[in-house]
Design a protein around this motif. Structure first.
Motif, PDB file in Angstrom:
ATOM      1  N   HIS A 144     125.594 -49.684 -34.146  1.00 42.72           N
ATOM      2  CA  HIS A 144     126.273 -50.170 -32.940  1.00 42.72           C
ATOM      3  C   HIS A 144     126.590 -51.651 -33.095  1.00 42.72           C
ATOM      4  CE1 HIS A 144     125.397 -46.332 -31.224  1.00 42.72           C
ATOM      5  NE2 HIS A 144     124.103 -46.534 -31.192  1.00 42.72           N
ATOM      6  N   ALA A 145     127.199 -52.007 -34.190  1.00 43.91           N
ATOM      7  CA  ALA A 145     127.472 -53.404 -34.527  1.00 43.91           C
ATOM      8  C   ALA A 145     128.224 -54.108 -33.409  1.00 43.91           C
ATOM      9  CB  ALA A 145     128.282 -53.471 -35.825  1.00 43.91           C
ATOM     10  N   ASN A 146     127.721 -55.279 -33.052  1.00 50.58           N
ATOM     11  CA  ASN A 146     128.362 -56.164 -32.068  1.00 50.58           C
ATOM     12  C   ASN A 146     128.309 -55.654 -30.630  1.00 50.58           C
ATOM     13  OD1 ASN A 146     129.175 -57.963 -34.163  1.00 50.58           O
ATOM     14  ND2 ASN A 146     130.902 -56.604 -34.609  1.00 50.58           N
ATOM     15  N   LEU A 147     127.533 -54.616 -30.363  1.00 52.02           N
ATOM     16  CA  LEU A 147     127.434 -54.133 -28.988  1.00 52.02           C
ATOM     17  C   LEU A 147     126.641 -55.109 -28.130  1.00 52.02           C
ATOM     18  CD1 LEU A 147     128.213 -51.819 -27.112  1.00 52.02           C
ATOM     19  CD2 LEU A 147     126.103 -50.647 -27.783  1.00 52.02           C
ATOM     20  N   VAL A 148     125.549 -55.653 -28.684  1.00 48.88           N
ATOM     21  CA  VAL A 148     124.771 -56.687 -28.001  1.00 48.88           C
ATOM     22  C   VAL A 148     124.514 -57.827 -28.974  1.00 48.88           C
ATOM     23  CG1 VAL A 148     123.667 -55.083 -26.393  1.00 48.88           C
ATOM     24  CG2 VAL A 148     122.551 -55.587 -28.579  1.00 48.88           C
TER      25      VAL A 148
END
Length: 246
Positions: A144-148
């Motif tokens: 989930h790259a760059n989600l948080v």
């Protein structure tokens, strides 16, 4: 999750935020920063729990963020009055409650809420308490790259080795000594694995303190409530660092 997840104390105070919707979930919202947000993933008492909302208000003010506490139990909550009446704990169908709110049931809506925040805000943090602990690790996973931008968890429940191994964002763990959920074995795994992953890591250990304290610590017990304040201060500093200063 177990009896330790329902033990604790109800705090004094009145939440100051308002109820709204995030993605498809009812949510408590507090704060007004248009660029920085924190997704608060609640403990076993759910999104309406007064302590969680009071804590969210404090983070909104002290981090300078807009904080969302969505309902991830499908409208179901544990009754807060049982905090003051342990004799009623046996009346809870806790296995059934957790089956209805398992990882497989709730993960997609947790991801959807994080995606909704990412589309609206420049910087997104995730804080998970007890039940929310596994969830923030999933949000911070490499798939989930760059989600948080960062995650923090206090006394995480249901956390697995694979979730620890896959985290790819700055991670903070608030770890009480006495914790049937975040066991000594899981503590050792986290402290041996995360430093090898190339991500910033902050581990805060609380000797003599029990699972659940960060959201349900007793205000009348000096050592316990001091730990509550220390945990909050540590998490606030972590979010200020990664949501404002980097």
């Amino acid at each position: 999750m177990s009896e330790c997840c329902v033990r604790g104390s109800l705090w004094q105070g009145t939440p100051s935020g308002r109820e709204t919707t995030l993605s498809k979930n009812k949510s408590y919202r507090t704060g007004s920063n248009k660029d920085v947000t924190i997704l608060f993933i609640h403990d076993a008492y759910g999104w309406t729990f007064r302590n969680i909302r009071i804590l969210a208000d404090a983070y909104a003010k002290e981090v300078d963020a807009t904080v969302y506490v969505p309902d991830f139990f499908g409208g179901e909550v544990l009754p807060p009055e049982i905090l003051d009446d342990p004799s009623q704990w046996h009346t809870l169908d806790f296995p059934g409650f957790m089956a209805r709110n398992s990882k497989s049931v709730r993960e997609q809506e947790i991801l959807a809420c994080a995606q909704a925040l990412r589309s609206q805000y420049k910087r997104v943090g995730a804080a998970g308490f007890c039940f929310g602990g596994w969830a923030v690790f999933r949000l911070g996973a490499k798939e989930h790259a760059n989600l948080v931008n960062c995650i923090s968890t206090a006394h995480p429940s249901l956390l697995e080795k694979s979730e620890i191994e896959n985290v790819k964002v700055p991670v903070q763990i608030i770890a009480p000594e006495i914790d049937p959920q975040f066991t000594p074995g899981l503590k050792e795994l986290a402290n041996s694995i995360i430093p090898t992953l190339g991500v910033p890591y902050d581990y805060q250990y609380f000797p003599g303190i029990e699972h659940g304290f960060a959201t349900k610590g007793d205000e009348s017990k000096i050592a316990e409530y001091s730990a509550v304040k220390r945990a909050k201060g540590s998490m606030v500093a972590w979010f200020r660092l990664w949501l404002h200063e980097n």
